[in-house]
Structures are given as structure tokens and as C-alpha cells.
Design an enzyme around this catalytic site. Structure first.
Site, PDB file in Angstrom:
ATOM      1  N   ARG A 239      46.669  39.178  44.681  1.00  0.00           N
ATOM      2  CA  ARG A 239      47.397  40.445  44.631  1.00  0.00           C
ATOM      3  C   ARG A 239      47.331  41.106  45.997  1.00  0.00           C
ATOM      4  O   ARG A 239      46.268  41.341  46.545  1.00  0.00           O
ATOM      5  CB  ARG A 239      46.754  41.366  43.588  1.00  0.00           C
ATOM      6  CG  ARG A 239      47.226  42.810  43.626  1.00  0.00           C
ATOM      7  CD  ARG A 239      48.581  42.967  43.022  1.00  0.00           C
ATOM      8  NE  ARG A 239      49.152  44.307  43.199  1.00  0.00           N
ATOM      9  CZ  ARG A 239      49.196  45.242  42.244  1.00  0.00           C
ATOM     10  NH1 ARG A 239      48.665  44.998  41.067  1.00  0.00           N
ATOM     11  NH2 ARG A 239      49.775  46.401  42.448  1.00  0.00           N
TER      12      ARG A 239
ATOM     13  N   ARG B 206      54.857  41.621  43.094  1.00  0.00           N
ATOM     14  CA  ARG B 206      53.412  41.316  43.091  1.00  0.00           C
ATOM     15  C   ARG B 206      53.158  40.032  42.320  1.00  0.00           C
ATOM     16  O   ARG B 206      53.882  39.694  41.381  1.00  0.00           O
ATOM     17  CB  ARG B 206      52.587  42.465  42.516  1.00  0.00           C
ATOM     18  CG  ARG B 206      52.781  42.778  41.037  1.00  0.00           C
ATOM     19  CD  ARG B 206      53.901  43.688  40.742  1.00  0.00           C
ATOM     20  NE  ARG B 206      54.043  44.797  41.660  1.00  0.00           N
ATOM     21  CZ  ARG B 206      53.404  45.954  41.537  1.00  0.00           C
ATOM     22  NH1 ARG B 206      52.563  46.136  40.557  1.00  0.00           N
ATOM     23  NH2 ARG B 206      53.625  46.911  42.402  1.00  0.00           N
TER      24      ARG B 206
ATOM     25  N   ASP C 141      49.914  41.829  37.946  1.00  0.00           N
ATOM     26  CA  ASP C 141      49.585  43.212  37.611  1.00  0.00           C
ATOM     27  C   ASP C 141      48.875  43.183  36.259  1.00  0.00           C
ATOM     28  O   ASP C 141      49.419  42.589  35.319  1.00  0.00           O
ATOM     29  CB  ASP C 141      50.920  43.937  37.382  1.00  0.00           C
ATOM     30  CG  ASP C 141      51.020  45.261  38.089  1.00  0.00           C
ATOM     31  OD1 ASP C 141      50.046  45.676  38.732  1.00  0.00           O
ATOM     32  OD2 ASP C 141      52.084  45.864  37.996  1.00  0.00           O
TER      33      ASP C 141
ATOM     34  N   ASP D 284      47.410  45.901  33.689  1.00  0.00           N
ATOM     35  CA  ASP D 284      47.260  47.343  33.450  1.00  0.00           C
ATOM     36  C   ASP D 284      46.618  47.586  32.090  1.00  0.00           C
ATOM     37  O   ASP D 284      47.068  47.024  31.078  1.00  0.00           O
ATOM     38  CB  ASP D 284      48.640  48.024  33.437  1.00  0.00           C
ATOM     39  CG  ASP D 284      49.295  48.058  34.816  1.00  0.00           C
ATOM     40  OD1 ASP D 284      48.568  48.189  35.812  1.00  0.00           O
ATOM     41  OD2 ASP D 284      50.530  47.920  34.880  1.00  0.00           O
TER      42      ASP D 284
END
Ligand SMILES: CC1(C)Nc2nc(N)[nH]c(=O)c2N=C1O
Length: 158
Positions: A83, A92, A95, A97
Site C-alpha cells: 500500500r 491503491r 484498502d 477499512d
């Protein structure tokens, strides 16, 4: 142990492989059990255009870790998969989250729970609703209601 829901996203360096590697790594997080993962979805990039489509999914896990320690582990997986935190909202490799963590609400500089943008992202809400159609956010909002009113960004199940 509380259930946590993790949003996965990638649009660089073979996104499908990025997500599969990430799921293998998440399954190895101490004190954590990966219970289920949604289907993978291809989605049009939200934010700066000119970047490739994303592949998105949501994973459900149970964990004994507190939220910020889970975040540390997830960020270590993002870093291990290359990343690059360059352009904000740019493309990217991976990710991860934290979307929800039990019924907890958190507002720390490093971490806001529920994820502040999840209510307006169909690439999060749809896979989440696939896993848990009757899910309610701590605020009492239902996933179904949020799905109805969120922007219908291009999204297709892979
Ligand atoms: C750049 C931004 C907001 N756009 C996205 N757009 C899509 N479709 N999927 C994502 O995971 C995603 N992640 C982001 O961080």
C-alpha cells in the site's frame, strides 16, 4: 466476542489476488476468526476519475482485539501488500477499512466507527447486505434503507 465487518478494496496489481491474499492474512490475525466473506464486486471508482475499476468485498470476523489493535493488524496487511499512501483517494493495491465493530461507536483521530462514508457507498452496503440483510447500524439506520438512498454507482457481482 463482537463481530467486526471489514471493507476490502483494491484497484491495482491484480485486485482479485490482492483480496484473496488479504483474506488469508486476516484469517491469521491473533485472537480473530474470519467467519464469512461476501462475493467479490467490480465497481466504478468513486473519487478522482482516471483510475481503474475496484474489486470490493466485505468480510465478517469475530475478534478479541480492541478496535485500534485490529486497525494496526489491518494496516500491517495493507503495508505488506505494498500500500502506497500517496494521492488521497488515489488508486491503491489494498484498502482494509473497519466498517462496524459490534455496536461500538468510536471517534478517534485514527479510527471512526461506523466508517464515516459507508452509508453513501453501494460498494460497501451491497456486500454487507449480502452477508447480513437485516443489519442495523448503531444509529438504528438499516442497511436496506441506506442502500435505497445511496448513489447507484456502477457495481456488478463477479
Ligand atoms: C478512492 C475511494 C474513495 N474510491 C473507491 N471507489 C470504489 N469503487 N471502491 C473503493 O474501494 C474505493 N475506495 C476509495 O478509497
Amino acid at each position: 466476542m463482537p463481530l467486526a465487518y471489514i471493507g476490502l478494496g483494491s484497484n491495482l496489481a491484480e485486485p482479485l489476488k490482492q483480496l484473496r491474499c488479504a483474506l488469508d492474512a486476516i484469517a491469521e490475525i491473533p485472537g480473530t476468526r474470519l467467519l464469512r466473506c461476501s462475493s467479490f464486486y467490480r465497481s466504478a471508482p468513486v473519487g478522482p476519475d482516471g483510475q481503474p475499476d475496484y474489486v470490493n468485498a466485505v468480510a465478517e470476523l469475530e475478534t478479541a482485539l480492541p478496535p485500534l489493535q485490529l486497525l494496526d493488524r489491518l494496516q500491517a496487511i495493507e503495508n505488506a501488500q505494498g500500500r502506497e499512501r500517496t494521492v488521497r483517494w488515489g488508486a491503491r493495491t489494498l484498502d482494509l477499512d473497519i466498517l462496524l465493530f459490534g455496536r461500538q461507536q468510536l471517534d478517534e483521530p485514527r479510527l471512526q466507527i461506523p466508517h464515516p462514508h459507508m452509508g453513501s457507498r453501494n460498494f460497501v452496503l451491497l456486500p454487507l447486505a449480502e452477508l447480513e440483510p437485516q443489519l442495523q447500524l448503531p444509529s438504528g439506520e438499516s442497511i436496506q434503507a441506506l442502500l435505497q438512498q445511496c448513489p447507484q454507482n456502477r457495481l456488478e457481482k463477479i
